[in-house]
Design a protein around this motif. Sequence first.
Motif, mmCIF file in Angstrom:
data_model
loop_
_atom_site.group_PDB
_atom_site.id
_atom_site.type_symbol
_atom_site.label_atom_id
_atom_site.label_comp_id
_atom_site.label_asym_id
_atom_site.label_seq_id
_atom_site.Cartn_x
_atom_site.Cartn_y
_atom_site.Cartn_z
ATOM 1 N N LEU A 46 9.220 -16.378 -34.596
ATOM 2 C CA LEU A 46 9.675 -15.781 -36.126
ATOM 3 C C LEU A 46 11.177 -15.495 -36.123
ATOM 4 C CD1 LEU A 46 6.570 -13.078 -36.483
ATOM 5 C CD2 LEU A 46 7.010 -15.564 -37.503
ATOM 6 N N THR A 47 11.553 -15.597 -37.124
ATOM 7 C CA THR A 47 12.975 -15.359 -37.590
ATOM 8 C C THR A 47 12.877 -14.009 -38.393
ATOM 9 O OG1 THR A 47 13.277 -16.411 -39.589
ATOM 10 C CG2 THR A 47 13.659 -17.924 -37.571
ATOM 11 N N ARG A 48 14.131 -13.354 -38.509
ATOM 12 C CA ARG A 48 14.136 -12.023 -39.262
ATOM 13 C C ARG A 48 13.631 -12.668 -40.720
ATOM 14 N NH1 ARG A 48 19.537 -9.378 -38.791
ATOM 15 N NH2 ARG A 48 20.222 -11.185 -40.255
ATOM 16 N N ARG A 49 13.943 -13.502 -41.384
ATOM 17 C CA ARG A 49 13.446 -14.153 -42.634
ATOM 18 C C ARG A 49 12.119 -14.035 -42.669
ATOM 19 N NH1 ARG A 49 17.211 -15.171 -46.523
ATOM 20 N NH2 ARG A 49 15.268 -16.289 -47.690
ATOM 21 N N ASP A 50 11.525 -14.619 -41.567
ATOM 22 C CA ASP A 50 9.999 -14.699 -41.594
ATOM 23 C C ASP A 50 9.324 -13.322 -41.753
ATOM 24 O OD1 ASP A 50 10.158 -17.465 -41.316
ATOM 25 O OD2 ASP A 50 9.920 -17.347 -38.956
ATOM 26 N N VAL A 51 9.772 -12.299 -40.885
ATOM 27 C CA VAL A 51 9.259 -11.022 -40.877
ATOM 28 C C VAL A 51 9.389 -10.336 -42.130
ATOM 29 C CG1 VAL A 51 9.525 -8.813 -39.684
ATOM 30 C CG2 VAL A 51 9.738 -10.923 -38.418
ATOM 31 N N ILE A 52 10.580 -10.336 -42.841
ATOM 32 C CA ILE A 52 10.877 -9.839 -44.088
ATOM 33 C C ILE A 52 10.084 -10.447 -45.173
ATOM 34 C CG2 ILE A 52 12.587 -9.657 -45.926
ATOM 35 C CD1 ILE A 52 14.920 -9.671 -43.647
ATOM 36 N N THR A 53 9.786 -11.737 -45.172
ATOM 37 C CA THR A 53 8.958 -12.877 -45.889
ATOM 38 C C THR A 53 7.629 -11.823 -45.763
ATOM 39 O OG1 THR A 53 10.030 -14.661 -45.909
ATOM 40 C CG2 THR A 53 7.953 -14.661 -46.486
ATOM 41 N N MET A 92 18.233 1.537 -31.756
ATOM 42 C CA MET A 92 16.923 1.721 -32.499
ATOM 43 C C MET A 92 16.056 0.688 -31.820
ATOM 44 S SD MET A 92 16.894 0.627 -36.710
ATOM 45 C CE MET A 92 18.174 1.280 -37.283
ATOM 46 N N ASP A 93 14.778 1.571 -31.706
ATOM 47 C CA ASP A 93 13.814 1.036 -30.969
ATOM 48 C C ASP A 93 13.164 -0.105 -32.026
ATOM 49 O OD1 ASP A 93 11.816 2.335 -32.302
ATOM 50 O OD2 ASP A 93 11.442 3.737 -30.603
ATOM 51 N N VAL A 94 12.047 -0.805 -31.476
ATOM 52 C CA VAL A 94 11.181 -1.643 -32.269
ATOM 53 C C VAL A 94 10.501 -1.242 -33.420
ATOM 54 C CG1 VAL A 94 9.581 -3.498 -32.201
ATOM 55 C CG2 VAL A 94 10.836 -3.445 -30.417
ATOM 56 N N GLN A 95 10.027 -0.058 -33.231
ATOM 57 C CA GLN A 95 9.191 0.585 -34.201
ATOM 58 C C GLN A 95 10.193 1.097 -35.351
ATOM 59 O OE1 GLN A 95 6.393 4.005 -33.142
ATOM 60 N NE2 GLN A 95 5.764 4.076 -35.063
ATOM 61 N N GLU A 96 11.440 1.790 -34.765
ATOM 62 C CA GLU A 96 12.275 2.283 -35.953
ATOM 63 C C GLU A 96 12.911 1.150 -36.792
ATOM 64 O OE1 GLU A 96 14.359 6.128 -33.841
ATOM 65 O OE2 GLU A 96 14.952 4.170 -33.234
ATOM 66 N N LEU A 97 13.000 0.086 -35.953
ATOM 67 C CA LEU A 97 13.680 -1.233 -36.760
ATOM 68 C C LEU A 97 12.610 -1.538 -37.694
ATOM 69 C CD1 LEU A 97 15.903 -3.038 -36.653
ATOM 70 C CD2 LEU A 97 14.774 -4.399 -35.202
ATOM 71 N N ALA A 98 11.282 -1.779 -37.451
ATOM 72 C CA ALA A 98 10.480 -2.226 -38.463
ATOM 73 C C ALA A 98 10.306 -1.295 -39.249
ATOM 74 C CB ALA A 98 8.987 -2.316 -37.654
ATOM 75 N N LEU A 99 10.190 -0.156 -39.444
ATOM 76 C CA LEU A 99 9.916 0.961 -40.402
ATOM 77 C C LEU A 99 11.346 0.750 -41.336
ATOM 78 C CD1 LEU A 99 8.780 3.882 -38.605
ATOM 79 C CD2 LEU A 99 7.342 2.583 -40.289
ATOM 80 N N ASP A 100 12.463 0.377 -40.689
ATOM 81 C CA ASP A 100 13.758 0.623 -41.731
ATOM 82 C C ASP A 100 13.761 -0.800 -42.461
ATOM 83 O OD1 ASP A 100 16.704 1.238 -42.005
ATOM 84 O OD2 ASP A 100 16.954 -0.865 -41.398
ATOM 85 N N LEU A 101 13.176 -1.905 -41.700
ATOM 86 C CA LEU A 101 13.027 -3.032 -42.470
ATOM 87 C C LEU A 101 11.905 -2.998 -43.866
ATOM 88 C CD1 LEU A 101 14.651 -5.532 -42.395
ATOM 89 C CD2 LEU A 101 12.865 -6.679 -40.750
ATOM 90 N N ILE A 102 11.119 -2.371 -43.680
ATOM 91 C CA ILE A 102 10.035 -2.048 -44.423
ATOM 92 C C ILE A 102 10.581 -1.470 -45.724
ATOM 93 C CG2 ILE A 102 7.798 -0.907 -45.099
ATOM 94 C CD1 ILE A 102 6.910 -1.493 -42.212
ATOM 95 N N THR A 103 11.467 -0.232 -45.099
ATOM 96 C CA THR A 103 11.930 0.573 -46.286
ATOM 97 C C THR A 103 12.830 -0.029 -47.128
ATOM 98 O OG1 THR A 103 11.689 2.619 -44.972
ATOM 99 C CG2 THR A 103 13.349 2.517 -46.736
ATOM 100 N N LEU A 153 3.896 -6.598 -52.081
ATOM 101 C CA LEU A 153 3.599 -7.207 -53.408
ATOM 102 C C LEU A 153 1.970 -7.301 -53.519
ATOM 103 C CD1 LEU A 153 6.322 -10.053 -53.685
ATOM 104 C CD2 LEU A 153 6.301 -7.977 -55.114
ATOM 105 N N SER A 154 1.389 -7.492 -52.405
ATOM 106 C CA SER A 154 -0.014 -7.577 -52.627
ATOM 107 C C SER A 154 -0.751 -6.249 -52.391
ATOM 108 C CB SER A 154 -0.389 -8.565 -51.566
ATOM 109 O OG SER A 154 -0.540 -7.847 -50.180
ATOM 110 N N GLY A 155 -0.122 -5.241 -51.823
ATOM 111 C CA GLY A 155 -0.609 -4.078 -51.737
ATOM 112 C C GLY A 155 -1.158 -3.958 -50.299
ATOM 113 N N ALA A 156 -1.062 -5.102 -49.468
ATOM 114 C CA ALA A 156 -1.875 -4.906 -48.289
ATOM 115 C C ALA A 156 -1.282 -4.005 -47.283
ATOM 116 C CB ALA A 156 -1.880 -6.600 -47.629
ATOM 117 N N ILE A 157 0.063 -3.783 -47.420
ATOM 118 C CA ILE A 157 0.635 -3.106 -46.537
ATOM 119 C C ILE A 157 0.041 -1.553 -46.696
ATOM 120 C CG2 ILE A 157 2.625 -2.284 -47.757
ATOM 121 C CD1 ILE A 157 4.317 -2.984 -45.315
#
Length: 81
Positions: free
Chosen positions: A58-65, A1-12, A72-76
């Motif tokens: 950054l840790t993974r928790r930092d990224v998820i936070t 899984m590349d970085v973009q796929e990983l980010a999208l998976d984590l967002i989902t 939650l804010s809608g910024a995404i």
Amino acid sequence: MDVQELALDLITRTEKAVEQIAGLSAHTGITFKTADVVDAVERDLPADYPAPTTEGALTRRDVITSMAEDILSGAIYEDQA
């Protein structure tokens, strides 16, 4: 899984956790914190789920936070129209 796929998976995964926890909160009246969402995402990750390299600050928790706060804010979703 590349970085973009990983980010999208984590967002989902983070969106799913926000929906579940916010729904539970709405039904019970119990408030929640961003850390509750982060904990839910972390618990749901497979044992071999990649973590950021030790080179970054950054840790993974930092990224998820950060993702949870943006969801939650809608910024995404602000650039999606």
